[in-house]
Design an enzyme around this catalytic site. Structure first.
Site, PDB file in Angstrom:
ATOM      1  N   CYS A 175     -44.653 -11.987 -36.099  1.00 58.26           N
ATOM      2  CA  CYS A 175     -45.662 -12.487 -37.034  1.00 58.26           C
ATOM      3  C   CYS A 175     -45.652 -11.650 -38.321  1.00 58.26           C
ATOM      4  CB  CYS A 175     -47.074 -12.466 -36.494  1.00 58.26           C
ATOM      5  SG  CYS A 175     -47.271 -13.478 -35.027  1.00 58.26           S
TER       6      CYS A 175
ATOM      7  N   ARG B  44     -39.884 -12.129 -39.238  1.00 55.25           N
ATOM      8  CA  ARG B  44     -40.817 -11.617 -38.225  1.00 55.25           C
ATOM      9  C   ARG B  44     -41.313 -12.708 -37.275  1.00 55.25           C
ATOM     10  NH1 ARG B  44     -42.688  -6.632 -39.505  1.00 55.25           N
ATOM     11  NH2 ARG B  44     -44.468  -6.915 -38.118  1.00 55.25           N
TER      12      ARG B  44
ATOM     13  N   TRP C  64     -44.813 -15.886 -34.653  1.00 58.44           N
ATOM     14  CA  TRP C  64     -43.932 -15.833 -33.485  1.00 58.44           C
ATOM     15  C   TRP C  64     -44.880 -15.914 -32.299  1.00 58.44           C
ATOM     16  CZ3 TRP C  64     -43.102 -12.642 -29.176  1.00 58.44           C
ATOM     17  CH2 TRP C  64     -41.870 -12.807 -28.524  1.00 58.44           C
TER      18      TRP C  64
ATOM     19  N   ASN D  70     -51.471 -10.117 -36.756  1.00 59.64           N
ATOM     20  CA  ASN D  70     -50.184  -9.811 -36.126  1.00 59.64           C
ATOM     21  C   ASN D  70     -50.483  -8.832 -34.994  1.00 59.64           C
ATOM     22  OD1 ASN D  70     -47.536  -9.076 -35.499  1.00 59.64           O
ATOM     23  ND2 ASN D  70     -47.481  -7.521 -37.114  1.00 59.64           N
ATOM     24  N   GLY D  71     -50.038  -9.174 -33.775  1.00 58.98           N
ATOM     25  CA  GLY D  71     -50.286  -8.275 -32.646  1.00 58.98           C
ATOM     26  C   GLY D  71     -50.789  -9.058 -31.449  1.00 58.98           C
TER      27      GLY D  71
ATOM     28  N   GLU E 229     -22.727  -4.192 -27.426  1.00 59.31           N
ATOM     29  CA  GLU E 229     -23.307  -4.605 -28.695  1.00 59.31           C
ATOM     30  C   GLU E 229     -22.698  -5.937 -29.162  1.00 59.31           C
ATOM     31  OE1 GLU E 229     -25.754  -4.258 -30.385  1.00 59.31           O
ATOM     32  OE2 GLU E 229     -25.255  -4.891 -32.405  1.00 59.31           O
TER      33      GLU E 229
ATOM     34  N   LYS F  19     -24.727  -9.511 -29.762  1.00 62.97           N
ATOM     35  CA  LYS F  19     -24.676 -10.225 -31.046  1.00 62.97           C
ATOM     36  C   LYS F  19     -24.277 -11.671 -30.839  1.00 62.97           C
ATOM     37  CE  LYS F  19     -26.152  -8.140 -33.002  1.00 62.97           C
ATOM     38  NZ  LYS F  19     -26.903  -6.945 -33.247  1.00 62.97           N
TER      39      LYS F  19
ATOM     40  N   GLU G  54     -27.134 -13.704 -29.052  1.00 61.47           N
ATOM     41  CA  GLU G  54     -28.378 -14.007 -29.756  1.00 61.47           C
ATOM     42  C   GLU G  54     -28.202 -15.001 -30.892  1.00 61.47           C
ATOM     43  OE1 GLU G  54     -28.709  -9.755 -32.197  1.00 61.47           O
ATOM     44  OE2 GLU G  54     -30.518 -10.723 -31.481  1.00 61.47           O
TER      45      GLU G  54
ATOM     46  N   HIS H 119     -14.466  -6.002  -9.417  1.00 59.82           N
ATOM     47  CA  HIS H 119     -15.437  -5.790  -8.336  1.00 59.82           C
ATOM     48  C   HIS H 119     -16.430  -6.947  -8.247  1.00 59.82           C
ATOM     49  CE1 HIS H 119     -13.879  -1.843  -7.405  1.00 59.82           C
ATOM     50  NE2 HIS H 119     -13.780  -1.644  -8.720  1.00 59.82           N
TER      51      HIS H 119
ATOM     52  N   LYS I 177     -37.652 -10.525 -35.444  1.00 56.78           N
ATOM     53  CA  LYS I 177     -36.987  -9.251 -35.723  1.00 56.78           C
ATOM     54  C   LYS I 177     -37.705  -8.053 -35.124  1.00 56.78           C
ATOM     55  CE  LYS I 177     -34.167  -6.772 -38.725  1.00 56.78           C
ATOM     56  NZ  LYS I 177     -33.002  -6.837 -37.834  1.00 56.78           N
TER      57      LYS I 177
HETATM   58  O1  M6R Z   1     -36.572  -2.429 -34.623  1.00 55.51           O
HETATM   59  P1  M6R Z   1     -35.834  -1.950 -33.408  1.00 55.51           P
HETATM   60  O2  M6R Z   1     -34.540  -1.313 -33.723  1.00 55.51           O
HETATM   61  O3  M6R Z   1     -36.678  -1.102 -32.502  1.00 55.51           O
HETATM   62  O4  M6R Z   1     -35.498  -3.281 -32.598  1.00 55.51           O
HETATM   63  C1  M6R Z   1     -34.888  -3.220 -31.332  1.00 55.51           C
HETATM   64  C2  M6R Z   1     -34.378  -4.566 -30.902  1.00 55.51           C
HETATM   65  O5  M6R Z   1     -35.422  -5.490 -30.817  1.00 55.51           O
HETATM   66  C3  M6R Z   1     -33.313  -5.123 -31.856  1.00 55.51           C
HETATM   67  O6  M6R Z   1     -32.252  -4.249 -32.007  1.00 55.51           O
HETATM   68  C4  M6R Z   1     -32.777  -6.476 -31.323  1.00 55.51           C
HETATM   69  O7  M6R Z   1     -32.062  -6.286 -30.143  1.00 55.51           O
HETATM   70  C5  M6R Z   1     -31.905  -7.156 -32.383  1.00 55.51           C
HETATM   71  N1  M6R Z   1     -32.259  -8.541 -32.471  1.00 55.51           N
HETATM   72  C6  M6R Z   1     -30.450  -7.103 -32.083  1.00 55.51           C
HETATM   73  O8  M6R Z   1     -29.674  -7.750 -33.015  1.00 55.51           O
END
Ligand code: M6R
Length: 609
Positions: free
Chosen positions: A2, A27, A74, A100-101, A480, A484, A487, A503, A604
């Site tokens: 949010c 957000r 969100w 927000n929260g 990683e 990527k 998502e 395994h 985000k």
């Molecule tokens: O703001 P932060 O680095 O704490 O966020 C952590 C994760 O939410 C963030 O890295 C998330 O996994 C991303 N969408 C990855 O691309």
């Protein structure tokens, strides 16, 4: 998680609110709304869908007024819908709130208010706030907000607009970020700085439990007992361009290309000829020697950067490091004491689980170091020491340059620890230092591979699953890279330690299953990974390898496709390799028609548990 905005001044608020919301769309983007005071009453427009839906509706029936609030959502409580969108108002629309929260005790408050005759129009937790303020209102809106918020449990950043004192916006920050932008005859409120950059660079970064009464010519800050708070404004150094796409089709692509610069910025002044200089992390040899264990705790991409940190620190300094996912760490009763160095890694500095883990470690007397990208964020304010990743604002939901700069901080920490351990003069450390100086060049070279990667992306067009494999640091990269891909392209990708495939997961391989094999670690691990690739190929897998240039011959003998990074120290392969993986995910997502910057179900900044 949010985004909220507020404006009060002499200009028309709707355009400013809409503009701010667009900058905060990362957000949350399942619904959006604004409320504006027109001189008589508060008018609200709010709709399910992207901000564009709101903008289109406002084109048809515009709002007018010089004070207002806005929200991009969100969803947490209640599905995305017009009714659940913010702003929320009380029965006669004299009070209006954006939030927000999460309000944890909203059900009990809601029941209490229903018994008093209040009617609810949404399933949100937020709606209780506006009715509670209404219930507390006795002629002074600030007092009503103060009293109402004393009843709330949870995390909240709020902005309140009202018709009783329409020349004031009331803002509150508790465990959710909020900044106030200072202008001439106007002031702004937002969840994050990018929303303000077009209007001002002078901001108050609100501390937790701060209340603000914002008029067009003044900002009064207090605590919950109305004691005044004095604060120096913070001068933002980011430019407007940092928060715009700058000609790129997506923020993610822009941020991928910004990595060489972000790497240089994060190293500048810190990797010096006379050693490592980390201004906000002054660790003496005595303190270093007392550290028995290092914990690196984070979520998502930041966690995978932490995994690289563990590999590096243990390899070069032999200091034991544990990594943990923050949502697990906080409930695992972890073994932490005054001899623990706890490192929280967070781009936003607001991730709820990371923050909670950090507080837990502090309570157990650990020394807490934050690695974050956001000045004044909760993580930065509460840590004992900070290393800022100087990546500039990261807008795309999929993290790219934040990861690279977090990894750079891991190199810096490794070098600093090695120095304190008296290992600074060893060949390994000298090689790593030299390698760090060249990383931005290797990063540039990786970006030159965009055309090759675009072609390879076509292989994933109809894929529904894939594997990313590697050993050691290459496994960190596989994790990683697979996150990527998942998502933004919605392909189910599993990251596996290359030696672990046999395994179990090897049973999933069929003719044509795609495997991305990270084999950037030369030496023993390289040979081992090649063997695992052969095992997978024998079962029909199509293998794309990522390797160092000089290994071309061996790689081409056993893989179907390959992309090469510059030859480098094994430990320095992370940044160029991750750039290739990020570009692969990006082009796959584009070719599958996915919304790269706003992947489904994600936001985000995850400020809820
Ligand atoms: O703001 P932060 O680095 O704490 O966020 C952590 C994760 O939410 C963030 O890295 C998330 O996994 C991303 N969408 C990855 O691309």
């Amino acid at each position: 998680m949010c985004g909220i905005v507020g404006y009060i001044g002499e200009k028309q608020a709707p355009a400013i609110l809409l503009n701010g919301l667009k900058k905060l769309e990362y957000r949350g983007y399942d619904s959006a709304g604004i409320a504006v005071f027109d001189g008589n009453k508060i008018n609200v427009k709010k709709y399910k869908g992207r901000i564009q839906v709101l903008e289109d509706k406002l084109q048809v029936s515009p709002l007018q007024g010089v004070a207002g609030v806005g929200h991009t959502r969100w969803a947490t409580h209640g599905a995305p819908s017009d009714e659940n969108s913010h702003p929320h108002t009380n029965a006669d629309s004299s009070i209006c709130v954006v939030h927000n929260g999460i309000i944890e005790n909203y059900i009990s408050i809601k029941n209490e208010l229903i018994n008093k005759g209040y009617k609810f129009n949404s399933q949100t937790d937020t709606e209780v706030i506006v009715h509670l303020i209404d219930d507390c209102y006795k002629g002074d809106i600030f007092d009503a907000v103060l009293e109402a918020t004393k009843r709330l449990k949870g995390a909240y950043a709020l902005v309140v607009l009202n018709t009783f004192e329409p020349d004031k916006l009331i803002a509150v920050r508790k465990d959710s970020p909020l900044v106030i932008g200072l202008g001439q005859n106007e002031n702004f409120i937002a969840s994050d700085i990018p929303a303000l950059l077009e209007y001002t660079k002078k901001v108050y970064l609100l501390d937790n439990d701060t209340y603000a009464v914002v008029t067009k010519d003044s900002v009064m800050l207090t605590d919950s007992e109305k004691n005044p708070i004095t604060k120096e404004p913070f001068e933002v150094t980011w430019s407007i361009d940092d928060a715009n796409k700058g000609g790129y089709e997506h923020f993610m692509l822009k941020e991928i290309y910004e990595q060489p610069t972000a790497v240089i910025n994060t190293l500048r002044g810190r990797l010096n000829t006379d050693g490592i200089n980390l201004d906000d992390f002054k660790l003496t040899k005595e303190q270093y020697d007392k550290i028995k264990k290092i914990y690196i705790v984070a979520c998502g991409t930041a966690y995978y950067a932490g995994c690289v940190g563990k590999a590096l620190i243990e390899k070069y300094t032999r200091k034991p490091v544990e990594t943990a996912i923050a949502s697990e760490f906080r409930y695992a009763d972890p073994i932490v004491d005054e001899n623990t160095l706890f490192i929280a890694v967070s781009q936003s500095g607001e991730t709820a689980d990371t923050l909670a883990s950090m507080r837990l470690a502090k309570n157990k007397k650990a020394r807490v170091l934050a690695i974050t990208n956001v000045v004044g964020s909760s993580v930065a304010r509460e840590a004992d020491d900070i290393i800022y990743t100087l990546a500039g604002p990261e807008i795309a939901v999929a993290s790219t340059k934040a990861y690279s700069t977090q990894v750079i901080c891991m190199y810096l920490l490794t070098l600093k620890f090695a120095d304190l351990a008296g290992l600074g003069a060893t060949k390994e450390i000298k090689n790593l230092t030299e390698a760090c100086k060249n990383i931005h060049i290797d990063a540039e070279k990786a970006l030159d591979k965009a055309d090759n990667i675009k072609k390879l992306a076509g292989l994933f067009k109809d894929a529904s699953n894939a594997f990313f494999i590697g050993r050691g640091i290459d496994f960190c990269l596989a994790q990683e890279g697979s996150l990527k891909m998942k998502e933004i392209s919605y392909i189910h990708v599993e990251a596996y330690q290359a030696g672990e495939l046999k395994h179990g997961p090897i049973a999933l391989l069929e003719e044509g299953t795609i495997i991305v094999a990270l084999c950037t670690q030369r030496g023993e691990l390289f040979e081992k990974t090649l063997s695992n690739i052969k095992e997978a190929k024998a079962r029909g897998a199509k293998v794309i390898a990522i390797a160092q240039q000089d290994d071309k011959k061996q790689v081409e003998e056993c893989c179907d496709y390959a992309i090469y990074i510059n030859n480098c120290e094994n430990s320095a392969s992370v940044i160029p390799s991750v750039i290739l993986l990020q570009m692969l995910a990006y082009y796959v997502a584009c070719q599958r028609g996915c919304d790269v910057d706003k992947p489904r179900n994600l936001a985000k900044s995850v400020t809820v548990e």
